[in-house]
Scaffold this motif. Structure first.
Motif, PDB file in Angstrom:
ATOM      1  N   THR A  47       0.854  -1.178   0.000  1.00 44.21           N
ATOM      2  CA  THR A  47       0.000   0.000   0.000  1.00 44.21           C
ATOM      3  C   THR A  47       0.892   1.232   0.000  1.00 44.21           C
ATOM      4  O   THR A  47       1.742   1.375   0.874  1.00 44.21           O
ATOM      5  N   ASP A  48       0.697   2.093  -0.961  1.00 48.23           N
ATOM      6  CA  ASP A  48       1.465   3.338  -1.036  1.00 48.23           C
ATOM      7  C   ASP A  48       2.971   3.088  -0.922  1.00 48.23           C
ATOM      8  O   ASP A  48       3.688   3.812  -0.249  1.00 48.23           O
ATOM      9  N   TYR A  74       3.567  -4.585   4.043  1.00 44.54           N
ATOM     10  CA  TYR A  74       3.071  -5.038   5.331  1.00 44.54           C
ATOM     11  C   TYR A  74       3.163  -6.553   5.375  1.00 44.54           C
ATOM     12  O   TYR A  74       2.652  -7.239   4.501  1.00 44.54           O
ATOM     13  N   ASP A 129      -9.521   6.567  16.576  1.00 47.96           N
ATOM     14  CA  ASP A 129      -9.470   5.500  15.581  1.00 47.96           C
ATOM     15  C   ASP A 129      -9.388   4.135  16.254  1.00 47.96           C
ATOM     16  O   ASP A 129     -10.049   3.183  15.830  1.00 47.96           O
ATOM     17  N   THR A 163      -3.970   1.777  11.655  1.00 44.47           N
ATOM     18  CA  THR A 163      -3.030   2.419  10.730  1.00 44.47           C
ATOM     19  C   THR A 163      -3.744   2.843   9.447  1.00 44.47           C
ATOM     20  O   THR A 163      -3.502   3.936   8.926  1.00 44.47           O
ATOM     21  N   MET A 164      -4.620   1.986   8.943  1.00 46.22           N
ATOM     22  CA  MET A 164      -5.363   2.334   7.723  1.00 46.22           C
ATOM     23  C   MET A 164      -6.204   3.588   7.945  1.00 46.22           C
ATOM     24  O   MET A 164      -6.260   4.460   7.076  1.00 46.22           O
ATOM     25  N   THR A 222      -5.576   5.952  10.178  1.00 46.43           N
ATOM     26  CA  THR A 222      -4.616   7.049  10.344  1.00 46.43           C
ATOM     27  C   THR A 222      -4.124   7.544   8.985  1.00 46.43           C
ATOM     28  O   THR A 222      -3.894   8.734   8.788  1.00 46.43           O
ATOM     29  N   ARG A 223      -3.999   6.633   8.029  1.00 43.45           N
ATOM     30  CA  ARG A 223      -3.517   6.979   6.682  1.00 43.45           C
ATOM     31  C   ARG A 223      -4.609   7.505   5.764  1.00 43.45           C
ATOM     32  O   ARG A 223      -4.349   7.760   4.602  1.00 43.45           O
ATOM     33  N   GLY A 224      -5.832   7.627   6.279  1.00 43.02           N
ATOM     34  CA  GLY A 224      -6.864   8.277   5.490  1.00 43.02           C
ATOM     35  C   GLY A 224      -8.068   7.444   5.107  1.00 43.02           C
ATOM     36  O   GLY A 224      -8.987   7.959   4.474  1.00 43.02           O
TER      37      GLY A 224
END
Length: 187
Positions: A9-10, A14, A132, A158-159, A161-163
């Motif tokens: 991802t990006d 992971y 979150d 985390t997902m 947090t990343r938007g």
């Protein structure tokens, strides 16, 4: 060494195992289905209801009893699961028909989830100041009727947090194989 899955991802890799890998595969499957590409899913067992602490109160979460799968068409089943996840109740017939009609006209399940999470009923149930991590914990408890493992909780937090939108996360949880089996609904 345990089996691990790698997700990209990006530009970040992971390494996931357990629940985190299962839910990441299911999220990828949901995205593939929306884009019309072939997808696969995994199967997990349905756990018993749990007691969990979510801010600001402690609640015992017992998921609503399953609704018989033949009673709902796939679109209606998806909306019904969303009602269970977001509002903690079965869908009412009028609401189910309303959202199913809008889905037939082109509204996505993500749009429906956005509407649900913007509603006063959502705010009354969860408030408007959940972190979150609290959202992820609430979804594990209220959708999957269990606590999340550390890797899964970390992955989904985390997902967010990343938007990733919270409404997207809810859709991934509600459309997970685990939740479909737990609720007895078919997609």
């Amino acid at each position: 060494m345990a089996n691990r899955d790698v997700f990209h991802t990006d530009g970040v890799h992971y390494w996931l195992t357990g629940d985190a890998a299962a839910y990441a595969r299911e999220a990828a499957s949901a995205i593939a289905q929306l884009s019309g590409m072939p997808a696969t899913t995994t199967t997990t067992s349905a756990p018993a209801p749990t007691t969990t602490t979510t801010a600001p109160t402690t609640t015992t979460t017992t998921p609503p009893p399953p609704l018989a799968a033949p009673a709902l068409a796939p679109t209606e089943a998806e909306i019904h699961r969303l009602y269970n996840a977001v509002f903690g109740r079965h869908s009412d017939q009028g609401g189910l028909e309303y959202w199913a009609e809008l889905r037939q006209r082109g509204l996505t399940i993500f749009d429906v989830a956005d509407n649900f999470t913007s509603s006063p009923e959502w705010t009354n149930r969860y408030g408007n100041k959940l972190t979150d991590t609290q959202v992820v914990d609430a979804l594990y408890a209220n959708v999957l009727a269990r606590s999340g493992d550390e890797e899964g909780r970390a992955y989904w937090t985390t997902m967010l947090t990343r938007g990733m939108k919270r409404s997207e996360l809810i859709v991934y949880f509600t459309n997970s194989t685990e939740n479909i089996q737990r609720t007895g609904t078919v997609s």
